[in-house]
Design an enzyme around this catalytic site. Sequence first.
Site, PDB file in Angstrom:
ATOM      1  N   LYS A  16       0.901  -0.969  -0.050  1.00  0.00           N
ATOM      2  CA  LYS A  16       0.365  -0.251   0.260  1.00  0.00           C
ATOM      3  C   LYS A  16       0.710   1.289   0.210  1.00  0.00           C
ATOM      4  O   LYS A  16       2.254   1.117   0.504  1.00  0.00           O
ATOM      5  CB  LYS A  16      -1.251   0.159   0.762  1.00  0.00           C
ATOM      6  CG  LYS A  16      -0.564   0.466   2.627  1.00  0.00           C
ATOM      7  CD  LYS A  16       0.499   1.614   2.701  1.00  0.00           C
ATOM      8  CE  LYS A  16       0.685   1.572   4.073  1.00  0.00           C
ATOM      9  NZ  LYS A  16       1.765   2.264   5.005  1.00  0.00           N
ATOM     10  N   GLY A 108      10.484  -2.864   7.172  1.00  0.00           N
ATOM     11  CA  GLY A 108      10.312  -1.964   7.330  1.00  0.00           C
ATOM     12  C   GLY A 108      10.457  -0.407   6.117  1.00  0.00           C
ATOM     13  O   GLY A 108      11.055   0.644   6.949  1.00  0.00           O
ATOM     14  N   GLY A 112       3.798  -1.318   4.700  1.00  0.00           N
ATOM     15  CA  GLY A 112       2.492  -1.936   4.707  1.00  0.00           C
ATOM     16  C   GLY A 112       2.477  -4.439   4.703  1.00  0.00           C
ATOM     17  O   GLY A 112       2.523  -4.891   4.812  1.00  0.00           O
ATOM     18  N   GLY A 114       4.041  -6.295   6.240  1.00  0.00           N
ATOM     19  CA  GLY A 114       3.957  -7.421   6.967  1.00  0.00           C
ATOM     20  C   GLY A 114       1.880  -7.615   7.342  1.00  0.00           C
ATOM     21  O   GLY A 114       2.135  -8.754   7.809  1.00  0.00           O
ATOM     22  N   ASP A 148      -2.973  -1.027   9.700  1.00  0.00           N
ATOM     23  CA  ASP A 148      -3.008  -1.232   8.805  1.00  0.00           C
ATOM     24  C   ASP A 148      -3.370  -2.404   8.149  1.00  0.00           C
ATOM     25  O   ASP A 148      -3.789  -1.883   7.278  1.00  0.00           O
ATOM     26  CB  ASP A 148      -1.436  -1.158   8.024  1.00  0.00           C
ATOM     27  CG  ASP A 148      -1.155   0.091   8.370  1.00  0.00           C
ATOM     28  OD1 ASP A 148      -1.998   1.274   9.241  1.00  0.00           O
ATOM     29  OD2 ASP A 148       0.157   0.220   7.993  1.00  0.00           O
TER      30      ASP A 148
END
Length: 305
Positions: A16, A108, A112, A114, A148
């Site tokens: 995203k 990182g 998004g 994960g 998220d």
Amino acid sequence: MSQLDLAKIEWPSPAKLNLFLYITGRLDNGYHELQTLFQFIDFGDTLTFAPNLTGDITLSPAIEGVSLEDNLIWKAVQILKTEALKQGNPQAQELGVDIQLKKVLPMGGGLGGGSSNAATALVALNTLWQLDFSIDTLATLGLTLGADVPVFVRGHAAFAEGVGEQLTPASPTEKWYLVIKPETNIATVDIFTHPDLTRNTAKRDLDTLLQQPYGNDCEKIVTLLYPEVAKQLSWLLQYAPSRLTGTGSCLFAEFDTQQEAEVVLEKFNDHTKLNSVFGFIAKGVNVSPLHKTLADYKQANHNSI
């Protein structure tokens, strides 16, 4: 559909972008109120699932530095099984699955990855295990894993308010993006605790925000603390409107056509001369590729009956 067929289906786990991100206040508990616009891109990880009734859950390959118990995919499977038990599903204890993850998103980077992985596990296994939980239920479960996760579960571009949990479907223009990840990992806590972070941007309605140039209130602090991000952002801004996504470290430049994005990607590759700098082109999409796959699966399964 056979078990073999199920194991061959690749379920998308798309990235995203935060097309804009404004910090509008800070709550007594330390959390920040915000207004942000989520849009998916047609680029991301993929997962395959081979359901079984052994009760065992496997996930491979292992992600370096992340234990199985800390992996959001594993956590998502566990809370889904727990909810099935609560609802009295007689087979809940026996539900098992072998999961293969194909990871392409950088960790990182503010894309998004994960959260998207967790959402894909919830949505796909809800169907493959024939649990029939509603999207609302899956989104509620997802919220326990991260702020998220619900937007990925719901699968539509959205305007988020509150601390990110209040979602309103939105339909921003589906542009082409050049996304790059500088060789920097950003600690989100360092951004949100920084004394100079803007925390009083005026709240505006979505129609107003869509008509104004987009911005990111975290960008000032990130570029202050991370010179490599500032350097790459400055370079991108020569060619197109460009911003930080989330708290970074990924940056994106927006274009009207794929060809325009490809021209700048070629320039970027010449500019960096570093294979380790991650860059790719993707199309913004308001309906998640995950939900397109879900619809295709349901249609194929219906036709096979």
